[in-house]
Scaffold this motif. Structure first.
Motif, PDB file in Angstrom:
ATOM      1  N   LEU A  94      17.598   9.931  90.753  1.00 41.72           N
ATOM      2  CA  LEU A  94      18.370   9.346  89.663  1.00 41.72           C
ATOM      3  C   LEU A  94      18.476  10.301  88.487  1.00 41.72           C
ATOM      4  O   LEU A  94      19.574  10.533  87.954  1.00 41.72           O
ATOM      5  CB  LEU A  94      17.747   8.022  89.215  1.00 41.72           C
ATOM      6  N   GLU A  95      17.347  10.866  88.061  1.00 38.00           N
ATOM      7  CA  GLU A  95      17.389  11.751  86.894  1.00 38.00           C
ATOM      8  C   GLU A  95      18.137  13.043  87.203  1.00 38.00           C
ATOM      9  O   GLU A  95      18.732  13.645  86.298  1.00 38.00           O
ATOM     10  CB  GLU A  95      15.978  12.035  86.395  1.00 38.00           C
ATOM     11  N   SER A  96      18.144  13.464  88.437  1.00 39.65           N
ATOM     12  CA  SER A  96      18.947  14.635  88.800  1.00 39.65           C
ATOM     13  C   SER A  96      20.432  14.342  88.648  1.00 39.65           C
ATOM     14  O   SER A  96      21.203  15.200  88.183  1.00 39.65           O
ATOM     15  CB  SER A  96      18.639  15.062  90.241  1.00 39.65           C
ATOM     16  N   GLN A  97      20.842  13.138  89.005  1.00 35.52           N
ATOM     17  CA  GLN A  97      22.235  12.741  88.801  1.00 35.52           C
ATOM     18  C   GLN A  97      22.549  12.647  87.306  1.00 35.52           C
ATOM     19  O   GLN A  97      23.621  13.081  86.861  1.00 35.52           O
ATOM     20  CB  GLN A  97      22.491  11.397  89.486  1.00 35.52           C
ATOM     21  N   GLN A  98      21.625  12.099  86.547  1.00 33.45           N
ATOM     22  CA  GLN A  98      21.824  11.996  85.098  1.00 33.45           C
ATOM     23  C   GLN A  98      21.875  13.379  84.463  1.00 33.45           C
ATOM     24  O   GLN A  98      22.690  13.632  83.566  1.00 33.45           O
ATOM     25  CB  GLN A  98      20.702  11.166  84.483  1.00 33.45           C
ATOM     26  N   ALA A  99      21.019  14.283  84.918  1.00 28.09           N
ATOM     27  CA  ALA A  99      21.004  15.640  84.373  1.00 28.09           C
ATOM     28  C   ALA A  99      22.325  16.345  84.635  1.00 28.09           C
ATOM     29  O   ALA A  99      22.885  17.013  83.746  1.00 28.09           O
ATOM     30  CB  ALA A  99      19.843  16.427  84.984  1.00 28.09           C
TER      31      ALA A  99
END
Length: 261
Positions: A40-45
């Motif tokens: 998830l945070e990779s997508q947000q990043a």
């Protein structure tokens, strides 16, 4: 001076991300690499990086704390993200036996899988290692000839560990840990040992605020605008001029992550 480690997806930045980026620019920081620590945070990043082309890029990976979340779906998500021009490295990946939030074997499996992915997609790796050096190197070493490059982020290890990382061809990321009079004294002694063309600098914001800044920041939250202080401290420990060191580390980051802007 390029900040290779910013956790801009952190909720600590939820209210003022744009201001955080502006303060970094105003402080002379030339670029930010936004860290991905799970799917998830990779997508947000990646999404955050698309909003700031030519200044922000991102990584896509699963931190060892999240290794228990690794799945085929996770791998597919990271592979898809790796096709984005903003994503310039696989990671943060590696081993963390300090806390063992995920079981060591889960960490090792997810680490090896991400090294395989990085080799497949032709991206360098953004690495994490804490109290796991021998196992870390045992997993990493066979992959090194197949990788586009690697940086061990937030290095806090011993002289022997540093020498092993350098012998393996890794770049070394240094944070405000070196500014910590409680934990960073041994690390300070190692600064002159890192070749100029292998050194990268980072804040790991919002974590690891440099403890020796004066006056002390009102907030305990670290920001990329504090990177100049880290540059100055590392330069002093190396007997170098801060502006030249900052420029060299910027060149190193752009070379490793193949940034054309």
């Amino acid at each position: 001076m390029f900040d290779i480690g910013v956790n801009l997806t952190s909720t600590q930045f939820a209210k003022d991300r744009d201001h955080v980026v502006k303060r970094a620019k105003d402080a002379g920081v030339t670029g930010l690499l936004i860290t991905g620590t799970n799917a998830l945070e990779s997508q947000q990043a990646q999404s955050l990086a698309t909003r700031r082309p030519g200044y922000c890029w991102s990584t896509a990976g699963v931190h060892p704390h999240h290794a228990s979340e690794w799945s085929g779906e996770t791998a597919a998500t990271l592979k898809r993200l790796a096709e984005s021009p903003e994503v310039v490295a696989i990671g943060e990946c590696g081993l963390d036996f300090n806390r063992n939030v995920s079981e060591p074997e889960q960490q090792a499996y997810a680490f090896d899988a991400q090294l395989a992915l990085a080799a497949e997609v032709g991206l360098p790796v953004f690495l994490h290692c804490r109290e796991a050096h021998d196992r870390f190197m045992a997993i990493l070493t066979p992959w090194l000839p197949k990788l586009a490059g690697a940086v061990i982020h937030c290095f806090t290890g011993t002289r022997a560990e540093l020498e092993a990382c350098l012998a393996a061809g890794l770049y070394v990321g240094i944070t405000g840990w070196v500014c910590d009079e409680r934990r960073g004294m041994e690390l300070r002694d190692l600064m002159p040992l890192i070749p100029q063309n292998r050194l990268l600098l980072e804040t790991d914001a919002p974590y690891l605020i440099p403890r020796d800044m004066r006056p002390r920041p009102v907030s305990r939250r670290n920001e990329p605008c504090f990177l100049p202080h880290i540059v100055e401290q590392v330069a002093a420990l190396r007997g170098e001029e801060a502006p030249a060191l900052g420029q060299q580390c910027d060149r190193n980051a752009r070379e490793l992550f193949r940034l054309t802007v």
